[in-house]
Structure formats: C-alpha cells, structure tokens
Design a protein around this motif. Sequence first.
Motif, mmCIF file in Angstrom:
data_model
loop_
_atom_site.group_PDB
_atom_site.id
_atom_site.type_symbol
_atom_site.label_atom_id
_atom_site.label_comp_id
_atom_site.label_asym_id
_atom_site.label_seq_id
_atom_site.Cartn_x
_atom_site.Cartn_y
_atom_site.Cartn_z
ATOM 1 N N LEU A 184 0.820 -1.210 0.000
ATOM 2 C CA LEU A 184 0.000 0.000 0.000
ATOM 3 C C LEU A 184 0.854 1.260 0.000
ATOM 4 O O LEU A 184 0.487 2.263 -0.605
ATOM 5 C CB LEU A 184 -0.929 -0.006 1.219
ATOM 6 N N ARG A 188 0.608 4.206 -2.758
ATOM 7 C CA ARG A 188 0.414 5.608 -2.363
ATOM 8 C C ARG A 188 1.462 6.507 -3.017
ATOM 9 O O ARG A 188 1.139 7.601 -3.509
ATOM 10 C CB ARG A 188 0.500 5.714 -0.839
ATOM 11 N N GLU A 247 -5.213 3.390 3.119
ATOM 12 C CA GLU A 247 -4.120 2.552 3.608
ATOM 13 C C GLU A 247 -4.392 2.067 5.025
ATOM 14 O O GLU A 247 -4.189 0.884 5.349
ATOM 15 C CB GLU A 247 -2.805 3.328 3.553
ATOM 16 N N ARG A 251 -5.199 -1.913 5.912
ATOM 17 C CA ARG A 251 -4.119 -2.558 6.672
ATOM 18 C C ARG A 251 -4.712 -3.628 7.588
ATOM 19 O O ARG A 251 -5.640 -3.336 8.367
ATOM 20 C CB ARG A 251 -3.357 -1.531 7.488
#
Length: 255
Positions: A184, A188, A247, A251
């Motif tokens: 992630l 990003r 994110e 997670r």
Amino acid sequence: MSNTVTSLRTAGTANRDKDRSGWVLPVIAATLAVGTLGYIGTASLDSIEARALTTDVLLERLFEHVSLVVVSTVVVIAIGVPAGILLSRPGARYLRPPALALANAGQAIPSIGILVLLALVYGVGFRMAVVALVVYALLPILRNTIVGLQQVSPFVIDAARGMGMSARRILFTVELPLAVPVMLAGIRVSLILNVGVATLATYTNAGGLGDLIERGIVFNRMPILMAGCLLTIALALIVDWLAGLTERRLRPKGI
C-alpha cells in the motif's frame, strides 16, 4: 493497575492527536482551493485570464486531471502487483534484476522525456498520456510488492506449509496479508507521482490542470499560472489524505 491506566490514557491521547492531525491535509487543501476561487472572483482579470479561469474551464481541467490519475493508477496497479508477485517467487529470481532495472530506467528518464518519446512514436492524446504515467509510476508498486512479499518470515511460511496449506493458499492467506502495508505504501507513492506528472500531459494534448500552468507561462499571466499550481497542490494533498485513509482501512488488524 496504575501503569495499565496510564498506558490506556497515553494510547487514547495518541489516537486523538493522530485523528486531529489527520485533518490537516484536507484543511490545507480546502484553504488553497477556496482561496484560489476567491481570488479569481475578486481580482481584476483581463479577457485572456477571464476566459481561462471560468468555472466551466476549471472543472473541465480538474476532471481531466483526476481522470488521468485514476485511470493510470488503476492500470499500474493491475500491472505492477501481479508482476511483483510473480517476480517474488523463487523460480523468478533470475528475472527479478532485469525487470527492476527496466522499471528503474522508466523512472530515471525525466517524465517530460517519456511523454515526448511516446508522443513521437504513438501520437498524442489521453491514452498515450496514461501509458507514460504507467511507465513512470510502475517502479514503486513493483518494488514494494516484491519487498513486501520477501520480508515475510520463512518460519511463518514453513508453519503454514506444515499445516498442509498449498503454495497458492499460503500466498493469498499468509504472504499477501502480511505484505499489504508495504504494498500500500508503494501504491500511495505511485498515486502522488501521477498527480504531479499528470500536469505535463497538457503537452500531449491530454488536458489537465497542467493546461492552466502552461497557458500562464505562455501568455505571461500570473493569475492563470497561480491557479493551476495551487489547484494542483490542493489536489495532491487531497489524494494523499484519501490514500492515507485507504491505507489505514485496508491494513490488516494487528499489523
């Protein structure tokens, strides 16, 4: 008991501070956008500036820019994540160095150079700009996918194998969930790269907020230039904030 209470209070305070700090980016972005629109509405603009800074033009350029970022990011994720998974397998260890070298070359070349080269070969337009953005943003996703999967402890994989799991099941239920945070982070970074590089797509007739920046430079009109720059910064901040929220939501718990 007192130590436990103190720890809980400290954790609660940290979470509240984190929540408050999480609103800094959207507040700054909103301030930049509102300030830009307020300046446009009150400033004395000549005919060129007035035509370039109408609400319809600004919304059209913003939509073009967001479209470039969204489409290129979806494509680069669809290419980078599966490629990173394949290259992380033991059987692909000889293919990994040349693949990473190729991705590094794509990012080492200046973004305007990629756009110009592809424009000369394939022509101009939205699709060509998306291809250039994909080439430029591939490295972070590819590299982070490989690194995230490689950092999974071999003991965890051996334990899963000892439980009778197949290689496919280990990948999807053990390795990928543990590699998600690193993957992630790469997505990003690619997303933010695309927001910035997409401003250059105007030179290939793909539109975007870069069109305002280019007009401001060509016609020597500071209001147009500043509007394009400030709106691009505001968009980058919003995208970074949304990527951070996504994110944290994706997670896995406990990681």
